[in-house]
Scaffold this motif. Structure first.
Motif, PDB file in Angstrom:
ATOM      1  N   VAL A 123      67.003  58.298  10.098  1.00  0.00           N
ATOM      2  CA  VAL A 123      68.331  57.751   9.867  1.00  0.00           C
ATOM      3  C   VAL A 123      68.288  57.032   8.521  1.00  0.00           C
ATOM      4  O   VAL A 123      67.625  56.008   8.385  1.00  0.00           O
ATOM      5  N   LEU A 124      68.963  57.575   7.516  1.00  0.00           N
ATOM      6  CA  LEU A 124      68.937  57.024   6.179  1.00  0.00           C
ATOM      7  C   LEU A 124      70.334  56.559   5.802  1.00  0.00           C
ATOM      8  O   LEU A 124      71.332  57.174   6.174  1.00  0.00           O
ATOM      9  N   ASN A 150      59.783  65.400  -2.458  1.00  0.00           N
ATOM     10  CA  ASN A 150      60.540  64.789  -3.553  1.00  0.00           C
ATOM     11  C   ASN A 150      61.989  64.514  -3.186  1.00  0.00           C
ATOM     12  O   ASN A 150      62.568  63.517  -3.626  1.00  0.00           O
ATOM     13  N   LEU A 151      62.591  65.391  -2.402  1.00  0.00           N
ATOM     14  CA  LEU A 151      63.992  65.195  -2.037  1.00  0.00           C
ATOM     15  C   LEU A 151      64.172  63.934  -1.197  1.00  0.00           C
ATOM     16  O   LEU A 151      65.017  63.078  -1.509  1.00  0.00           O
ATOM     17  N   THR A 152      63.409  63.800  -0.136  1.00  0.00           N
ATOM     18  CA  THR A 152      63.587  62.633   0.721  1.00  0.00           C
ATOM     19  C   THR A 152      63.125  61.356   0.034  1.00  0.00           C
ATOM     20  O   THR A 152      63.645  60.269   0.313  1.00  0.00           O
ATOM     21  N   LEU A 172      71.541  64.254   5.545  1.00  0.00           N
ATOM     22  CA  LEU A 172      70.642  63.104   5.448  1.00  0.00           C
ATOM     23  C   LEU A 172      71.359  61.765   5.571  1.00  0.00           C
ATOM     24  O   LEU A 172      70.722  60.757   5.893  1.00  0.00           O
ATOM     25  N   GLY A 173      72.624  61.735   5.263  1.00  0.00           N
ATOM     26  CA  GLY A 173      73.334  60.474   5.265  1.00  0.00           C
ATOM     27  C   GLY A 173      74.287  60.345   6.423  1.00  0.00           C
ATOM     28  O   GLY A 173      74.514  61.269   7.202  1.00  0.00           O
ATOM     29  N   VAL A 177      74.893  69.832  -2.624  1.00  0.00           N
ATOM     30  CA  VAL A 177      74.731  68.376  -2.635  1.00  0.00           C
ATOM     31  C   VAL A 177      75.493  67.758  -1.474  1.00  0.00           C
ATOM     32  O   VAL A 177      74.987  66.863  -0.778  1.00  0.00           O
ATOM     33  N   ARG A 178      76.720  68.220  -1.245  1.00  0.00           N
ATOM     34  CA  ARG A 178      77.493  67.655  -0.147  1.00  0.00           C
ATOM     35  C   ARG A 178      76.868  67.964   1.212  1.00  0.00           C
ATOM     36  O   ARG A 178      76.931  67.157   2.134  1.00  0.00           O
TER      37      ARG A 178
END
Length: 681
Positions: free
Chosen positions: A232-233, A654-656, A126-127, A119-120
């Motif tokens: 860029v999220l 689904n992830l994004t 992504l973040g 998760v990290r």
């Protein structure tokens, strides 16, 4: 679908594979999966493995693959995420079956990878937060068994030890996060090409493969219409909490199953077997709302429906909903309306006034317990032998499971139009069945209650299955032997038939499941949604597939321009239709990405555990030949030619979608390898 919140009814579409190391295989059976005294840590280990595997699959498909950061090094699949190298033994083609523990490279040594650490890594990739492969993060790593958690009210994504029912998750309402993609939205095709239903080819940086079983099939490289360019999220503070809550829910389900009795009906047992959830979803068993365990199919729940009386002047109905009257008797001037007891709890504030002034009356519990099926909100009501699809104002995986008013109407409308279509399909492809949804009933008490109390009547599979045929959920067949508590909801003859004649079994499956879907689209302009939770497979006494039963009118659409829908309200028309390109992409995703690859991987893993790739190649060659022969030798439609030629396929991201907090209807797609690529023409 599900009202204005999402556009797909079901996201519990299948689980893992027999023999997987993700909480679904022999290791978990050996642990007893929690049935032995003091074995709760076993439930948590199963949940941890399943959670890690599902999120890792998403990372391969949606993040590392499109960015060219996936490599095959048999027996391992390697990927790089946020600067960290990960390896996991893998097989199964694009189904991505993991055959051992996932590990990460740290300071020259391979160390176990936990779901929390992954998760990290996702958050870093992504973040807008720093990478997580530094030594100080290593010291903070949480590799211990997870605890059941629930988000802290008012602080999305932060969790605290449970205080109420284990595994409960409070719904989080947020505004969609802005996405600033570098080159268009994920899944968008270039003008002029999407009209043909094409998916753009993928240029692989490494690991190029045929798509039918080799280790390079797992991730697509950079290609037009993918998420190859890093968007860029904004940081998603909810994400970690959603993953943790899903993991806790799986553990709770396993614990509850250990003390519960499964349905004796083999069909219903198969509906309640999807404990691990969608294999390509970051939080496959996330549940909103309180008290969900009492109504969870995975917990072997059963409960009586609540019967209401709707005053006739506020009754809302369409099509033929007369079967509902068999549940009881309403007072004069009222009509019977069954309600899901969980939904009544959720709508208690809004229902107070109509109960007080007599527009609604409470008639008590139904006579028999209803049995929830795999979608949670649809139940089998034994008193009338029907399935009833309710709305639930809670988020389950991607969607709040509403029945929008226009979807209530479109279900009956589409159902009426499909009768001649399925009659023709059954004539040309014997064994093709469907579950009509002839009508709905609700109360005209404003939009919220019209949708919240709406119930759709659906036939049960026992009404349409032939003599001696046992209907089994396709998602359960895809997970043969993988139910972590040792239950075997599938007929024993299926495993015997698979091992004895795997190619023959697979060929019968393709004939009955895939060919009607293609014929419906090209021959009738009908988009079926044949993902693993929307198809029931009829099994004969020898364990062979001899029927396919298609369901869910909400997911079934009519292709624009192929049907006369004049006279319908615009919202109903929009709910009932797709344009040709969107329809084809939905068809090919459901059947060629979500469905058949999972079945093929299970067949190969069951029949040839030590030669899976060889058998996979044979299975896909057989499937391609069957589709090509059925299509004939004339000029085939371009989308079908592309499919047979091995063009990449669209896979739902689904992830994004969850990371961006987007509505499910706005989900993007990424290209993945076509299993038909590289097999003989």
């Amino acid at each position: 679908m599900n009202g204005v919140v999402c556009d797909s009814a079901h996201y519990g579409e299948g689980t893992g594979n027999a023999g997987e190391a993700e909480g679904a295989g022999n290791a978990n059976h050996a642990e007893g999966a929690g049935k032995a005294e003091g074995a709760e840590p076993a439930w948590r280990r199963v949940a941890e493995r399943a959670t890690l595997a599902a999120l890792l699959r998403c990372c391969v498909r949606e993040v590392a693959g499109p960015r060219g950061q996936v490599w095959a090094a048999a027996p391992y699949l390697l990927l790089r995420l946020a600067g960290t190298l990960i390896r996991v033994p893998a097989s199964g083609g694009i189904a991505l079956r993991f055959d051992g523990d996932a590990e990460r490279l740290w300071h020259g040594a391979w160390r176990p990878l936990s779901a929390d650490h992954l998760v990290r890594l996702v958050e870093a990739e992504l973040g807008e937060i720093p990478p997580v492969d530094a030594e100080q993060d290593e010291l903070r790593a949480v590799d211990a068994e997870p605890e059941e958690t629930r988000p802290v009210e008012g602080e999305p994504g932060k969790a605290r030890p449970r205080e109420n029912e284990p595994g409960e998750v409070q719904p989080v309402e947020t505004e969609p996060t802005e996405i600033r993609p570098v080159e268009g939205e994920p899944g968008d095709a270039r003008p002029g090409e999407a009209e043909r239903g094409e998916v753009q080819p993928v240029e692989r940086e490494s690991g190029a493969a045929s798509g039918n079983g080799g280790a390079g099939d797992f991730g697509a490289g950079r290609g037009e219409g993918s998420v190859a360019a890093r968007p860029v999220l904004r940081r998603n503070e909810e994400f970690a909490g959603q993953v943790a809550a899903s993991r806790a829910a799986i553990a709770v389900m396993l614990r509850e199953r250990a003390g519960a009795k499964p349905p004796q009906d083999p069909w219903l047992a198969s509906e309640q077997a999807l404990v691990l959830g969608h294999p390509f979803h970051p939080s496959p068993k996330s549940r909103g709302g309180a008290g969900w365990v009492r109504y969870a199919p995975e917990s072997h729940a059963a409960f009586p429906l609540r019967l209401l009386g709707v005053r006739d002047d506020v009754l809302a109905t369409g099509g033929d909903s007369g079967a509902l009257d068999g549940l009881g008797e309403a007072p004069p001037g009222y009509t019977l309306l069954p309600a899901h007891p969980w939904q009544l709890e959720l709508l208690a504030a809004e229902l107070a006034a109509p109960f007080a002034d007599g527009r609604l009356v409470d008639l008590g519990d139904a006579a028999l317990p209803a049995v929830p099926t795999s979608s949670v909100r649809t139940v089998y009501e034994p008193a009338i032998g029907k399935c009833l699809k309710f709305g639930l104002d809670v988020r389950i995986t991607n969607c709040v499971r509403k029945n929008a008013w226009y979807e209530l109407a479109s279900a009956a409308e589409v159902s009426a139009r499909l009768a001649p279509v399925f009659a023709d399909l059954a004539r040309r492809l014997p064994g093709t069945r469907w579950l009509p949804e002839p009508g709905y009933r609700s109360a005209r008490l404003g939009t919220r209650l019209l949708e919240g109390l709406g119930v759709i009547v659906r036939s049960s599979p026992w009404e349409v299955a032939g003599p001696g045929v046992t209907p089994i959920l396709a998602g359960t067949l895809a997970a043969l032997g993988a139910v972590p508590d040792g239950e075997a909801p599938e007929p024993a003859a299926v495993v015997t038939a698979l091992r004895r004649e795997p190619v023959r079994w697979w060929g019968a499956y393709v004939d009955h499941v895939a060919l009607p879907v293609l014929d419906a689209y090209f021959g009738h302009g009908v988009v079926l949604e044949p993902h693993l939770q929307n198809v029931l497979v009829g099994i004969d006494a020898d364990g062979m597939p001899i029927e396919a039963i298609f369901r869910d009118m909400e997911g079934t659409k009519l292709v624009e321009g192929r049907h006369d829908l004049s006279g319908l309200p615009d919202p109903v028309t929009r709910a009932a239709t797709y344009d040709a390109a969107r329809g084809w992409n939905r068809v090919v995703y459901c059947i060629m990405v979500n469905h058949l690859p999972e079945i093929a991987a299970t067949v190969a893993g069951t029949a040839a555990p030590h030669a899976r790739d060889d058998l996979l190649h044979e299975l896909w060659a057989d499937a391609r030949g069957r589709v090509a022969r059925h299509a004939g030798r004339g000029r085939l439609p371009l989308p079908l030619r592309d499919l047979l030629a091995g063009a990449p396929l669209p896979a739902k991201a689904n992830l994004t979608t969850r990371w961006a907090r987007s509505a499910d209807r706005d989900a993007g797609y990424v290209p993945v390898a076509n299993p038909f690529a590289g097999v003989p023409a």
